[in-house]
Motif scaffolding. Structure first.
Motif, PDB file in Angstrom:
ATOM      1  N   PHE A  42      -5.755 -36.498 -48.837  1.00 22.05           N
ATOM      2  CA  PHE A  42      -5.410 -35.257 -49.529  1.00 22.05           C
ATOM      3  C   PHE A  42      -6.411 -34.982 -50.649  1.00 22.05           C
ATOM      4  O   PHE A  42      -6.707 -35.846 -51.472  1.00 22.05           O
ATOM      5  CB  PHE A  42      -3.995 -35.365 -50.106  1.00 22.05           C
ATOM      6  CG  PHE A  42      -3.624 -34.219 -50.991  1.00 22.05           C
ATOM      7  CD1 PHE A  42      -3.297 -32.997 -50.451  1.00 22.05           C
ATOM      8  CD2 PHE A  42      -3.612 -34.362 -52.370  1.00 22.05           C
ATOM      9  CE1 PHE A  42      -2.949 -31.934 -51.258  1.00 22.05           C
ATOM     10  CE2 PHE A  42      -3.263 -33.310 -53.178  1.00 22.05           C
ATOM     11  CZ  PHE A  42      -2.933 -32.091 -52.632  1.00 22.05           C
ATOM     12  N   SER A  68       0.020 -30.787 -46.691  1.00 29.17           N
ATOM     13  CA  SER A  68      -1.208 -31.531 -46.976  1.00 29.17           C
ATOM     14  C   SER A  68      -0.929 -32.870 -47.643  1.00 29.17           C
ATOM     15  O   SER A  68      -1.734 -33.802 -47.539  1.00 29.17           O
ATOM     16  CB  SER A  68      -2.133 -30.710 -47.874  1.00 29.17           C
ATOM     17  OG  SER A  68      -2.530 -29.538 -47.221  1.00 29.17           O
ATOM     18  N   LEU A  69       0.180 -32.966 -48.342  1.00 29.26           N
ATOM     19  CA  LEU A  69       0.513 -34.221 -49.007  1.00 29.26           C
ATOM     20  C   LEU A  69       0.787 -35.353 -48.023  1.00 29.26           C
ATOM     21  O   LEU A  69       0.775 -36.515 -48.399  1.00 29.26           O
ATOM     22  CB  LEU A  69       1.738 -34.025 -49.909  1.00 29.26           C
ATOM     23  CG  LEU A  69       1.510 -33.159 -51.144  1.00 29.26           C
ATOM     24  CD1 LEU A  69       2.826 -32.917 -51.860  1.00 29.26           C
ATOM     25  CD2 LEU A  69       0.496 -33.795 -52.067  1.00 29.26           C
ATOM     26  N   ALA A  96      -7.070 -28.294 -50.114  1.00 27.68           N
ATOM     27  CA  ALA A  96      -5.737 -27.819 -49.760  1.00 27.68           C
ATOM     28  C   ALA A  96      -5.486 -26.422 -50.332  1.00 27.68           C
ATOM     29  O   ALA A  96      -4.882 -25.576 -49.664  1.00 27.68           O
ATOM     30  CB  ALA A  96      -4.678 -28.802 -50.269  1.00 27.68           C
ATOM     31  N   SER A 121      -1.125 -36.274 -45.674  1.00 29.45           N
ATOM     32  CA  SER A 121      -2.371 -36.937 -45.305  1.00 29.45           C
ATOM     33  C   SER A 121      -2.824 -37.902 -46.400  1.00 29.45           C
ATOM     34  O   SER A 121      -2.778 -37.559 -47.585  1.00 29.45           O
ATOM     35  CB  SER A 121      -3.467 -35.887 -45.070  1.00 29.45           C
ATOM     36  OG  SER A 121      -4.713 -36.515 -44.892  1.00 29.45           O
TER      37      SER A 121
END
Length: 149
Positions: free
Chosen positions: A115, A109-110, A120, A112
């Motif tokens: 975030f 997720s980091l 997340a 994006s």
């Protein structure tokens, strides 16, 4: 001859290359047989030839139809997703599927720029429970669920 769409041309080269390699490597090591009595190598051969034909068609289309250029490659998302998958593989045995899946989703997720930690965490919880239900409970794979200290 001018290439009107670089992106389509390179995609066609990729398809044709994979199809040719698949047909040459995977299919030739097994007996081919005939369409009436197919051998083990018949389906891989047909699949490889069809993939190569699609690649040639996409390459031919790229010479006629105008298209976009190549997009800019962003390395941060690519490298962070790769690192997340490697980290998952390293952590799976000692930390179990639940913890490893949570770390995989959070690290992935980091990558994006949009975030959000709360989203997340919810996604990580849902996917880790789903992974345990699917792989351990339903499929019966011998994966550790929790850390083994």
């Amino acid at each position: 001859m001018r290439i009107a769409s670089t992106k389509d041309f390179l995609a066609g080269v990729l398809f044709a290359g994979f199809g040719t390699a698949f047909a040459a490597v995977a299919a030739t090591s097994y007996a081919q047989g005939t369409p009436a009595r197919m051998g083990a190598g018949f389906f891989p051969l047909v699949l490889g030839v069809l993939l190569a034909a699609v690649g040639l068609a996409v390459m031919a289309r790229s010479l006629i139809v105008e298209g976009d250029g190549l997009p800019r490659v962003r390395l941060r998302p690519l490298l962070s997703l790769l690192a997340a998958m490697v980290l998952f593989g390293i952590m799976l045995r000692p930390l179990g599927l639940m913890v490893s899946a949570v770390v995989l989703v959070l690290a992935g997720s980091l990558s994006s720029p949009e975030f959000r930690l709360r989203e997340a965490l919810l996604l990580a919880a849902g996917l880790s429970v789903g992974a345990v239900l699917l792989f351990v409970t339903l499929l019966g794979l011998p994966l550790p669920v929790w850390p083994s200290f």
